[in-house]
Write a protein that holds these residues in place. Structure first.
Motif, short mmCIF file in Angstrom:
data_model
loop_
_atom_site.label_atom_id
_atom_site.label_comp_id
_atom_site.label_asym_id
_atom_site.label_seq_id
_atom_site.Cartn_x
_atom_site.Cartn_y
_atom_site.Cartn_z
N GLU A 56 0.85 -1.19 0.00
CA GLU A 56 0.00 0.00 0.00
C GLU A 56 0.88 1.24 0.00
N ALA A 57 0.47 2.26 -0.73
CA ALA A 57 1.19 3.54 -0.78
C ALA A 57 0.41 4.61 -0.06
N LEU A 58 1.11 5.44 0.70
CA LEU A 58 0.52 6.61 1.34
C LEU A 58 1.21 7.84 0.76
N VAL A 59 0.45 8.66 0.07
CA VAL A 59 1.00 9.86 -0.57
C VAL A 59 1.23 10.93 0.50
N THR A 60 2.42 11.50 0.50
CA THR A 60 2.81 12.45 1.53
C THR A 60 3.28 13.76 0.90
N GLU A 61 3.45 14.75 1.76
CA GLU A 61 3.92 16.06 1.29
C GLU A 61 5.45 16.03 1.21
N GLY A 62 5.94 15.39 0.17
CA GLY A 62 7.37 15.18 -0.02
C GLY A 62 7.83 13.91 0.67
N GLY A 63 8.96 13.37 0.20
CA GLY A 63 9.50 12.18 0.82
C GLY A 63 9.90 12.42 2.26
N VAL A 64 10.30 13.65 2.61
CA VAL A 64 10.71 13.95 3.98
C VAL A 64 9.56 13.76 4.95
N ASN A 65 8.34 14.05 4.53
CA ASN A 65 7.17 13.87 5.39
C ASN A 65 6.95 12.39 5.67
N ALA A 66 7.18 11.55 4.68
CA ALA A 66 7.06 10.11 4.90
C ALA A 66 8.06 9.63 5.94
N LEU A 67 9.29 10.13 5.87
CA LEU A 67 10.31 9.72 6.82
C LEU A 67 10.02 10.24 8.22
N ALA A 68 9.45 11.42 8.32
CA ALA A 68 9.06 11.96 9.62
C ALA A 68 7.99 11.08 10.26
N MET A 69 7.03 10.62 9.46
CA MET A 69 5.99 9.73 9.98
C MET A 69 6.59 8.45 10.55
N ILE A 70 7.52 7.87 9.80
CA ILE A 70 8.12 6.61 10.22
C ILE A 70 8.87 6.80 11.54
N CYS A 71 9.61 7.90 11.66
CA CYS A 71 10.35 8.15 12.89
C CYS A 71 9.40 8.37 14.07
N ARG A 72 8.30 9.06 13.84
CA ARG A 72 7.33 9.24 14.92
C ARG A 72 6.74 7.91 15.37
N ALA A 73 6.57 7.00 14.43
CA ALA A 73 5.96 5.72 14.75
C ALA A 73 6.88 4.81 15.55
N ARG A 74 8.18 4.85 15.30
CA ARG A 74 9.08 3.85 15.87
C ARG A 74 10.12 4.39 16.85
N CYS A 75 10.48 5.65 16.75
CA CYS A 75 11.55 6.17 17.60
C CYS A 75 11.00 6.70 18.93
N LYS A 76 11.71 6.42 19.99
CA LYS A 76 11.35 6.91 21.32
C LYS A 76 12.59 6.82 22.21
N PRO A 77 12.57 7.42 23.40
CA PRO A 77 13.73 7.32 24.29
C PRO A 77 14.10 5.86 24.56
N GLY A 78 15.39 5.58 24.53
CA GLY A 78 15.86 4.22 24.75
C GLY A 78 16.05 3.41 23.49
N THR A 79 15.67 3.99 22.33
CA THR A 79 15.85 3.30 21.05
C THR A 79 16.96 3.99 20.26
N THR A 80 17.40 3.32 19.19
CA THR A 80 18.40 3.91 18.31
C THR A 80 17.93 3.86 16.87
N LEU A 81 18.37 4.85 16.11
CA LEU A 81 18.27 4.83 14.65
C LEU A 81 19.70 4.69 14.14
N VAL A 82 19.95 3.66 13.35
CA VAL A 82 21.29 3.39 12.84
C VAL A 82 21.32 3.73 11.36
N THR A 83 22.30 4.52 10.96
CA THR A 83 22.43 4.93 9.57
C THR A 83 23.90 5.06 9.23
#
Length: 381
Positions: free
Chosen positions: A79-106
């Motif tokens: 399924e695709a969710l159309v967003t206001e730019g790709g950056v908005n999609a990435l912000a959604m993902i970070c809001r969904a999964r990131c919280k204190p005590g977690t890490t984002l590895v890049t």
């Protein structure tokens, strides 16, 4: 006593000045300035003439566009969710999964904004250095495995990498997906530049249940100012991520009509764009080779940009950026992408009219000479 200047206002005024520069050559943001396909322009004009902008779009995007995005990615059942730019999609993902005590590895370099979003949610960001010929300027499965654990919420992979332009193989994507699965992380595959790459494999092709893909229409279709992108995921993950959307009234109607038209002519359009892009890269390569100390460490680049190393030439990247700005040309200093390696390079975008690159190349010897003498520099972002 005067108040310190707001960093946000200084940054905004910097870009406002660039935007107000008549005839500016935008060669630093990876944006596409090749004249739009007639079908895309016509779709936008029809939408405007019909007054479609008076109403909201569906919150997830027009169904025809959502279906076209999934088909273009080759991921039936997603399924695709159309967003206001790709950056908005990435912000959604970070809001969904990131919280204190977690890490984002890049990686380092990476695209900086998801790192900001993760930190805003209280997560720790771990950047694995890849600006190194010893690892071919790419993340290895061994390096990734050494930096993940039970805290890892997201593994964020920009592929092709911005700014380096390397592209990962299917086997590498499979390895990254397996590592994400083993530690319980979500593999976020930022595919913004995939349309400039040969042999690109979206993570959904190898790990449909444990990954999400973000895409953008800013770069390949030249719609940066219209703010249109998408995230694509399997249905269960899609439902989770949709709960964090702030685009509850839908993305721009006009942008969506342009995106749908662009997908309908994509093969024809990208053949033209990539031909211009390759010619521009070859011109920059030839011009750089004629100046001692300049180097293009990664060729070919699978993005619509090149990293031009200046460090051996004894030039500060910021100085070269400023010299070109005075000539009405915007290129970008490495520190935008990476504090650790930013003193080594500038980045130059190549999906632009050939005349822009011809001017950049003609000026290069003079700009290098001027940059060696320039110390008083304005803020750059």
């Amino acid at each position: 006593m005067s108040k310190p200047q707001s960093a946000a206002l200084v940054r905004n005024r910097y870009f406002d000045e660039l935007s107000a520069t008549p005839g500016l050559y935008w060669l630093g943001q990876n944006t596409n300035h090749i004249e739009s396909h007639p079908a895309v322009r016509e779709a936008m004009l029809r939408s405007i003439e019909a007054g479609e902008f008076n109403a909201y779009a569906p919150p997830l995007g027009f169904e025809a566009l959502r279906e076209a995005i999934v088909a273009d990615l080759g991921t039936p059942g997603a399924e695709a969710l159309v967003t206001e730019g790709g950056v908005n999609a990435l912000a959604m993902i970070c809001r969904a999964r990131c919280k204190p005590g977690t890490t984002l590895v890049t990686t380092d370099p990476t695209w900086k904004w998801p790192c900001l979003f993760a930190r805003q949610q209280g997560a720790e960001v771990i950047e694995i250095p890849i600006y190194d010929p010893a690892c071919n300027y790419r993340l290895t499965p061994e390096a990734l495995r050494a930096h993940v654990d039970e805290r890892t919420a997201i593994i964020y992979l920009v592929d092709p990498n911005n700014p380096l332009g390397i592209r990962y193989t299917r086997e590498e994507i499979e390895s990254f997906a397996a590592i994400a699965r083993d530690c319980g992380a979500l593999l976020v595959h930022d595919c913004t530049y995939r349309d400039f790459a040969d042999g690109h494999t979206p993570a959904l092709h190898v790990a449909p249940k444990g990954s999400v893909v973000s895409t953008s229409f800013s770069k390949w279709l030249g719609l940066a100012g219209l703010r249109i992108g998408a995230l694509v995921a399997a249905p269960d993950l899609f439902e989770e991520l949709a709960q964090t959307s702030t685009s509850v009234l839908g993305a721009s109607v006009i942008a969506q009509r342009a995106a749908q038209a662009g997908l309908s002519v994509k093969a024809e359009w990208m053949k033209k764009v990539r031909s211009i892009d390759r010619t521009n890269k070859a011109m920059i390569q030839e011009a750089a080779a004629a100046i001692d100390g300049l180097a293009l460490p990664i060729m070919p680049s699978h993005g619509n940009f090149l990293v031009l190393e200046t460090i051996t030439a004894g030039i500060r990247p910021e100085a070269l950026v400023e010299c070109y700005r005075r000539q009405g040309i915007m290129i970008r200093q490495g520190t935008y992408h990476t504090q650790r390696f930013g003193d080594r390079f500038v980045k130059i975008s190549t999906s632009v009219p050939q005349g822009w690159v011809e001017k950049l190349c003609t000026l290069l010897p003079e700009m290098v000479a001027q940059a060696r003498t320039l110390n008083d520099l304005p803020p750059q972002f």
